[in-house]
Write a protein that holds these residues in place. Structure first.
Motif, PDB file in Angstrom:
ATOM      1  N   LYS A 103      -8.827  28.583   8.658  1.00 37.36           N
ATOM      2  CA  LYS A 103      -8.325  29.940   8.463  1.00 37.36           C
ATOM      3  C   LYS A 103      -6.866  30.094   8.875  1.00 37.36           C
ATOM      4  O   LYS A 103      -6.323  31.191   8.820  1.00 37.36           O
ATOM      5  CB  LYS A 103      -9.179  30.932   9.266  1.00 37.36           C
ATOM      6  N   GLY A 104      -6.253  29.004   9.346  1.00 36.15           N
ATOM      7  CA  GLY A 104      -4.868  29.077   9.789  1.00 36.15           C
ATOM      8  C   GLY A 104      -4.707  29.578  11.218  1.00 36.15           C
ATOM      9  O   GLY A 104      -3.587  29.809  11.672  1.00 36.15           O
ATOM     10  N   TYR A 105      -5.816  29.733  11.937  1.00 41.78           N
ATOM     11  CA  TYR A 105      -5.746  30.258  13.303  1.00 41.78           C
ATOM     12  C   TYR A 105      -5.050  29.301  14.267  1.00 41.78           C
ATOM     13  O   TYR A 105      -4.352  29.751  15.181  1.00 41.78           O
ATOM     14  CB  TYR A 105      -7.140  30.575  13.841  1.00 41.78           C
ATOM     15  N   ALA A 106      -5.237  27.997  14.100  1.00 41.02           N
ATOM     16  CA  ALA A 106      -4.585  27.040  15.009  1.00 41.02           C
ATOM     17  C   ALA A 106      -3.072  27.169  14.907  1.00 41.02           C
ATOM     18  O   ALA A 106      -2.371  27.244  15.921  1.00 41.02           O
ATOM     19  CB  ALA A 106      -5.032  25.611  14.704  1.00 41.02           C
ATOM     20  N   THR A 107      -2.564  27.221  13.693  1.00 39.52           N
ATOM     21  CA  THR A 107      -1.117  27.368  13.502  1.00 39.52           C
ATOM     22  C   THR A 107      -0.640  28.706  14.039  1.00 39.52           C
ATOM     23  O   THR A 107       0.381  28.786  14.730  1.00 39.52           O
ATOM     24  CB  THR A 107      -0.761  27.227  12.015  1.00 39.52           C
ATOM     25  N   GLU A 108      -1.368  29.765  13.756  1.00 42.10           N
ATOM     26  CA  GLU A 108      -0.974  31.106  14.187  1.00 42.10           C
ATOM     27  C   GLU A 108      -0.932  31.217  15.715  1.00 42.10           C
ATOM     28  O   GLU A 108       0.030  31.741  16.292  1.00 42.10           O
ATOM     29  CB  GLU A 108      -1.948  32.129  13.595  1.00 42.10           C
ATOM     30  N   ALA A 109      -1.969  30.715  16.373  1.00 39.46           N
ATOM     31  CA  ALA A 109      -2.022  30.786  17.837  1.00 39.46           C
ATOM     32  C   ALA A 109      -0.987  29.858  18.465  1.00 39.46           C
ATOM     33  O   ALA A 109      -0.277  30.254  19.399  1.00 39.46           O
ATOM     34  CB  ALA A 109      -3.425  30.421  18.319  1.00 39.46           C
TER      35      ALA A 109
END
Length: 166
Positions: A103-109
């Motif tokens: 979901k792109g959460y790793a990059t976002e966080a």
């Protein structure tokens, strides 16, 4: 300094002792610990130590371990943080629950943590160390604008070190 980090979809807040059970459950999942802890299962005492170290680090230096949640949910998405990498400096690290993958959460966080480090904390650079077999994390650090600078041996095989300078 406010240690709460907000992104478009996520809230990152410093971990507390009340997060112990959730962190222990998260970090003992085989998929989560595979690269973060080289497959080792953390004990409850080790998780307590990580939380205590993070609390002290936030008080002294403005960084540590953040718990990641979606803005509209109380479910644990994962963790992100800054920790020492040998004597080189601080590295960004993260873990996500398998349900949050893709979901792109790793990059976002991780971007929020890196921007906090290079901005308000005033660090000259942020590092990352990634197992060469962890293609998803290689993609994350590259999306963060980090560049490889060294390969070192690791427990699971070679690891590549990355950096992003201010």
């Amino acid at each position: 300094m406010n240690h709460l980090l907000m992104t478009e979809r996520l809230v990152l807040r410093p971990v507390t002792a009340q997060d112990h059970a959730g962190l222990l459950a998260h970090w003992t999942g085989a998929d989560v610990r595979r690269f973060l802890f080289d497959g080792e299962i953390l004990s409850a005492e080790e998780v307590t130590g990580i939380i205590e170290d993070s609390t002290l680090s936030f008080a002294a230096a403005g960084h540590g371990l953040w718990l990641i949640r979606e803005k509209d949910s109380s479910d644990l998405v994962g963790t992100a943080g800054l920790r020492p990498l040998d004597d080189l400096g601080l590295e960004v690290f993260y873990s996500l629950a398998p349900a949050a993958w893709g979901k792109g959460y790793a990059t976002e966080a991780a971007r929020a943590v890196v921007e906090h480090a290079l901005g308000p904390l005033g660090l000259p650079e942020v590092l990352a160390e990634v197992d060469e077999g962890n293609a998803a994390s290689v993609a994350v650090v590259e999306r963060l604008g980090m560049t490889a600078f060294e390969s070192v041996p690791g427990l699971l095989g070679p690891m590549t070190r990355y950096r992003r300078v201010r």
